[in-house]
Design a protein around this motif. Sequence first.
Motif, PDB file in Angstrom:
ATOM      1  N   LEU A   1       5.576  13.891 -12.245  1.00  0.00           N
ATOM      2  CA  LEU A   1       6.677  14.834 -12.026  1.00  0.00           C
ATOM      3  C   LEU A   1       7.490  15.058 -13.297  1.00  0.00           C
ATOM      4  O   LEU A   1       7.593  14.168 -14.138  1.00  0.00           O
ATOM      5  N   PRO A   2       8.104  16.237 -13.427  1.00  0.00           N
ATOM      6  CA  PRO A   2       8.941  16.492 -14.592  1.00  0.00           C
ATOM      7  C   PRO A   2      10.229  15.674 -14.519  1.00  0.00           C
ATOM      8  O   PRO A   2      10.787  15.480 -13.447  1.00  0.00           O
ATOM      9  N   GLY A   3      10.690  15.174 -15.649  1.00  0.00           N
ATOM     10  CA  GLY A   3      12.020  14.579 -15.748  1.00  0.00           C
ATOM     11  C   GLY A   3      12.156  13.164 -15.221  1.00  0.00           C
ATOM     12  O   GLY A   3      13.184  12.527 -15.422  1.00  0.00           O
ATOM     13  N   ILE A   4      11.152  12.641 -14.510  1.00  0.00           N
ATOM     14  CA  ILE A   4      11.246  11.243 -14.090  1.00  0.00           C
ATOM     15  C   ILE A   4       9.980  10.506 -14.518  1.00  0.00           C
ATOM     16  O   ILE A   4       8.908  11.102 -14.593  1.00  0.00           O
TER      17      ILE A   4
ATOM     18  N   GLU B   1       0.848  -1.200   0.000  1.00  0.00           N
ATOM     19  CA  GLU B   1       0.000   0.000   0.000  1.00  0.00           C
ATOM     20  C   GLU B   1       0.891   1.262   0.000  1.00  0.00           C
ATOM     21  O   GLU B   1       0.631   2.222  -0.731  1.00  0.00           O
ATOM     22  N   HIS B   2       1.955   1.222   0.787  1.00  0.00           N
ATOM     23  CA  HIS B   2       2.872   2.368   0.830  1.00  0.00           C
ATOM     24  C   HIS B   2       3.563   2.580  -0.521  1.00  0.00           C
ATOM     25  O   HIS B   2       3.773   3.726  -0.948  1.00  0.00           O
ATOM     26  N   ALA B   3       3.919   1.485  -1.194  1.00  0.00           N
ATOM     27  CA  ALA B   3       4.577   1.619  -2.507  1.00  0.00           C
ATOM     28  C   ALA B   3       3.602   2.233  -3.519  1.00  0.00           C
ATOM     29  O   ALA B   3       3.985   3.104  -4.312  1.00  0.00           O
ATOM     30  N   ARG B   4       2.349   1.797  -3.477  1.00  0.00           N
ATOM     31  CA  ARG B   4       1.352   2.383  -4.397  1.00  0.00           C
ATOM     32  C   ARG B   4       1.153   3.863  -4.099  1.00  0.00           C
ATOM     33  O   ARG B   4       1.027   4.684  -5.004  1.00  0.00           O
ATOM     34  N   ARG B   5       1.131   4.207  -2.812  1.00  0.00           N
ATOM     35  CA  ARG B   5       0.965   5.615  -2.421  1.00  0.00           C
ATOM     36  C   ARG B   5       2.135   6.466  -2.940  1.00  0.00           C
ATOM     37  O   ARG B   5       1.940   7.559  -3.467  1.00  0.00           O
ATOM     38  N   LEU B   6       3.333   5.919  -2.796  1.00  0.00           N
ATOM     39  CA  LEU B   6       4.520   6.628  -3.260  1.00  0.00           C
ATOM     40  C   LEU B   6       4.468   6.813  -4.782  1.00  0.00           C
ATOM     41  O   LEU B   6       4.694   7.918  -5.295  1.00  0.00           O
ATOM     42  N   ALA B   7       4.156   5.745  -5.502  1.00  0.00           N
ATOM     43  CA  ALA B   7       4.121   5.823  -6.973  1.00  0.00           C
ATOM     44  C   ALA B   7       3.069   6.825  -7.431  1.00  0.00           C
ATOM     45  O   ALA B   7       3.305   7.608  -8.357  1.00  0.00           O
ATOM     46  N   ALA B   8       1.931   6.819  -6.772  1.00  0.00           N
ATOM     47  CA  ALA B   8       0.850   7.740  -7.168  1.00  0.00           C
ATOM     48  C   ALA B   8       1.302   9.182  -6.978  1.00  0.00           C
ATOM     49  O   ALA B   8       1.030  10.046  -7.812  1.00  0.00           O
ATOM     50  N   ALA B   9       2.033   9.431  -5.905  1.00  0.00           N
ATOM     51  CA  ALA B   9       2.481  10.803  -5.618  1.00  0.00           C
ATOM     52  C   ALA B   9       3.540  11.268  -6.626  1.00  0.00           C
ATOM     53  O   ALA B   9       3.736  12.460  -6.806  1.00  0.00           O
ATOM     54  N   LEU B  10       4.219  10.307  -7.281  1.00  0.00           N
ATOM     55  CA  LEU B  10       5.331  10.662  -8.171  1.00  0.00           C
ATOM     56  C   LEU B  10       4.961  10.593  -9.645  1.00  0.00           C
ATOM     57  O   LEU B  10       5.792  10.850 -10.518  1.00  0.00           O
ATOM     58  N   ALA B  11       3.706  10.250  -9.916  1.00  0.00           N
ATOM     59  CA  ALA B  11       3.323   9.895 -11.286  1.00  0.00           C
ATOM     60  C   ALA B  11       3.491  11.035 -12.282  1.00  0.00           C
ATOM     61  O   ALA B  11       3.795  10.784 -13.438  1.00  0.00           O
TER      62      ALA B  11
ATOM     63  N   MET C   1      10.034   1.821  -9.194  1.00  0.00           N
ATOM     64  CA  MET C   1      11.181   2.150 -10.042  1.00  0.00           C
ATOM     65  C   MET C   1      10.991   3.554 -10.607  1.00  0.00           C
ATOM     66  O   MET C   1       9.926   3.864 -11.152  1.00  0.00           O
ATOM     67  N   LEU C   2      12.044   4.366 -10.495  1.00  0.00           N
ATOM     68  CA  LEU C   2      12.037   5.700 -11.086  1.00  0.00           C
ATOM     69  C   LEU C   2      12.964   5.682 -12.283  1.00  0.00           C
ATOM     70  O   LEU C   2      14.138   5.317 -12.141  1.00  0.00           O
ATOM     71  N   GLU C   3      12.461   6.068 -13.430  1.00  0.00           N
ATOM     72  CA  GLU C   3      13.358   6.251 -14.571  1.00  0.00           C
ATOM     73  C   GLU C   3      13.752   7.706 -14.592  1.00  0.00           C
ATOM     74  O   GLU C   3      12.904   8.589 -14.692  1.00  0.00           O
ATOM     75  N   THR C   4      15.066   7.930 -14.481  1.00  0.00           N
ATOM     76  CA  THR C   4      15.551   9.299 -14.280  1.00  0.00           C
ATOM     77  C   THR C   4      16.267   9.842 -15.510  1.00  0.00           C
ATOM     78  O   THR C   4      16.827  10.936 -15.456  1.00  0.00           O
ATOM     79  N   GLY C   5      16.303   9.078 -16.623  1.00  0.00           N
ATOM     80  CA  GLY C   5      17.236   9.451 -17.674  1.00  0.00           C
ATOM     81  C   GLY C   5      18.636   9.103 -17.181  1.00  0.00           C
ATOM     82  O   GLY C   5      18.760   8.378 -16.172  1.00  0.00           O
TER      83      GLY C   5
ATOM     84  N   ALA D   1       8.248  11.280  -0.798  1.00  0.00           N
ATOM     85  CA  ALA D   1       7.608  11.748  -2.040  1.00  0.00           C
ATOM     86  C   ALA D   1       7.876  13.236  -2.234  1.00  0.00           C
ATOM     87  O   ALA D   1       8.200  13.678  -3.348  1.00  0.00           O
ATOM     88  N   ALA D   2       7.797  14.011  -1.150  1.00  0.00           N
ATOM     89  CA  ALA D   2       8.042  15.457  -1.255  1.00  0.00           C
ATOM     90  C   ALA D   2       9.501  15.718  -1.627  1.00  0.00           C
ATOM     91  O   ALA D   2       9.802  16.580  -2.463  1.00  0.00           O
ATOM     92  N   ALA D   3      10.421  14.950  -1.044  1.00  0.00           N
ATOM     93  CA  ALA D   3      11.843  15.137  -1.345  1.00  0.00           C
ATOM     94  C   ALA D   3      12.133  14.779  -2.805  1.00  0.00           C
ATOM     95  O   ALA D   3      12.880  15.484  -3.489  1.00  0.00           O
ATOM     96  N   ILE D   4      11.538  13.708  -3.274  1.00  0.00           N
ATOM     97  CA  ILE D   4      11.774  13.281  -4.668  1.00  0.00           C
ATOM     98  C   ILE D   4      11.216  14.336  -5.629  1.00  0.00           C
ATOM     99  O   ILE D   4      11.853  14.690  -6.624  1.00  0.00           O
ATOM    100  N   ALA D   5      10.047  14.854  -5.305  1.00  0.00           N
ATOM    101  CA  ALA D   5       9.449  15.899  -6.149  1.00  0.00           C
ATOM    102  C   ALA D   5      10.365  17.118  -6.194  1.00  0.00           C
ATOM    103  O   ALA D   5      10.601  17.693  -7.264  1.00  0.00           O
ATOM    104  N   ALA D   6      10.925  17.498  -5.044  1.00  0.00           N
ATOM    105  CA  ALA D   6      11.804  18.677  -4.996  1.00  0.00           C
ATOM    106  C   ALA D   6      13.048  18.437  -5.845  1.00  0.00           C
ATOM    107  O   ALA D   6      13.461  19.315  -6.617  1.00  0.00           O
ATOM    108  N   VAL D   7      13.634  17.243  -5.726  1.00  0.00           N
ATOM    109  CA  VAL D   7      14.843  16.939  -6.509  1.00  0.00           C
ATOM    110  C   VAL D   7      14.523  16.909  -8.004  1.00  0.00           C
ATOM    111  O   VAL D   7      15.287  17.414  -8.834  1.00  0.00           O
ATOM    112  N   ALA D   8      13.371  16.350  -8.361  1.00  0.00           N
ATOM    113  CA  ALA D   8      12.989  16.281  -9.784  1.00  0.00           C
ATOM    114  C   ALA D   8      12.843  17.695 -10.350  1.00  0.00           C
ATOM    115  O   ALA D   8      13.327  17.986 -11.446  1.00  0.00           O
TER     116      ALA D   8
END
Length: 345
Positions: free
Chosen positions: A270-273, A258-268, A286-290, A332-339
């Motif tokens: 974002l720019p660049g990933i 459930e936590h993994a689905r929540r994380l993926a949904a929050a990152l769906a 899995m995050l594809e980052t280029g 999720a917030a940290a990943i969004a900021a980095v993206a």
Amino acid sequence: MRIVDLRSDTVTSPTADMRRAMAVAEVGDDVYGEDPTVNALEELAASMVGKEAAVFLPSGTMANQAAVLTHTARGDEIIVEHDAHIYWYEAGGLALLAGVQVWPLAGRRGVLDPQAVTAAVRPANIHFPRTSLVCLENTHNRAGGAVWPLDRWDAVTAAVHAAGCAVHLDGARIFNAAVALGVPAARTAAGCDSVMFCLSKGLGAPVGSILAGPREWVQRARRARKVLGGAMRQAGVIAAAGLIALRDMVDRLAEDHEHARRLAAALADLPGIAVRPEEVDTNMVMLETGPAAAGFCSALAARGVKAGFMDAHRVRLVTHKDVSREDVDYAAAAIAAVARESRSA
Ligand SMILES: *Cc1c(COP(=O)(O)O)cnc(C)c1O
């Protein structure tokens, strides 16, 4: 700063119950078969994956290698999915220890096609190696925790047996697969000749893996464990934690999913990933980052989020019992900021 460790579910610490059980574990010399706690763990583990017998080993890698040693002879060929752990991450043990050669087959998210497996089994011919074993992986690590659909699993294991070969299941995270499918682990291991799983990942035990199969085969696998140096003495101290892992820690894996689905949904979005929420079967995202995966991981680490570097383009995030819902939202917030930062840089 909050630290959220999403590199792997291997980073989990033993629970208070595990620590207590370890302190009071009844022990004996397991090489003589006299450790009652190890014996209880092996019996419970075998029954949970629907096999006659099981043996306790220090690691999943050793259990996989012991399985290949027990199923094959030197110079045999084994078929693996080309992204398999046993092929990528076991330090060349297949060549070094069992002396087998490998035919890697491309799968789709770690799942093989039955016709492709049948076609890869060598016919009897003096020129060819003998194909003796097919290794399958569920959940599939490099495919991002992907689960084999049961009908495909049944078709492939039947095809392997029809071709006269054995099936070894690298089920390091078999309980994640079972929980995702809503079936007992024994169902996901039905049709394989041997199965390995880890107690030390999402189930939270500090050390240990199980190798299970028919009684006579497991007896031979004990010999392989011995030759690899993995026969332990008063191992009940660690087996005690494994028993708690199997009794108390399986059902809660649903929370990690459930936590993994929540994380993926929050990152769906974002720019660049790129993230594919529909491919989150279990506890991995899995995050594809280029081509920037390494830099992405270090920028995340600076914000307290530890992520797994998979390859130049991919970052792996793994949820587990020591990651709370708040941790997931923080990550999720940290990943969004980095993206966004990498986008504007
Ligand atoms: C972790 C893992 C292993 C090996 O387990 P260790 O205990 O780390 O040696 C084997 N196969 C898969 C799919 C894994 O994820």
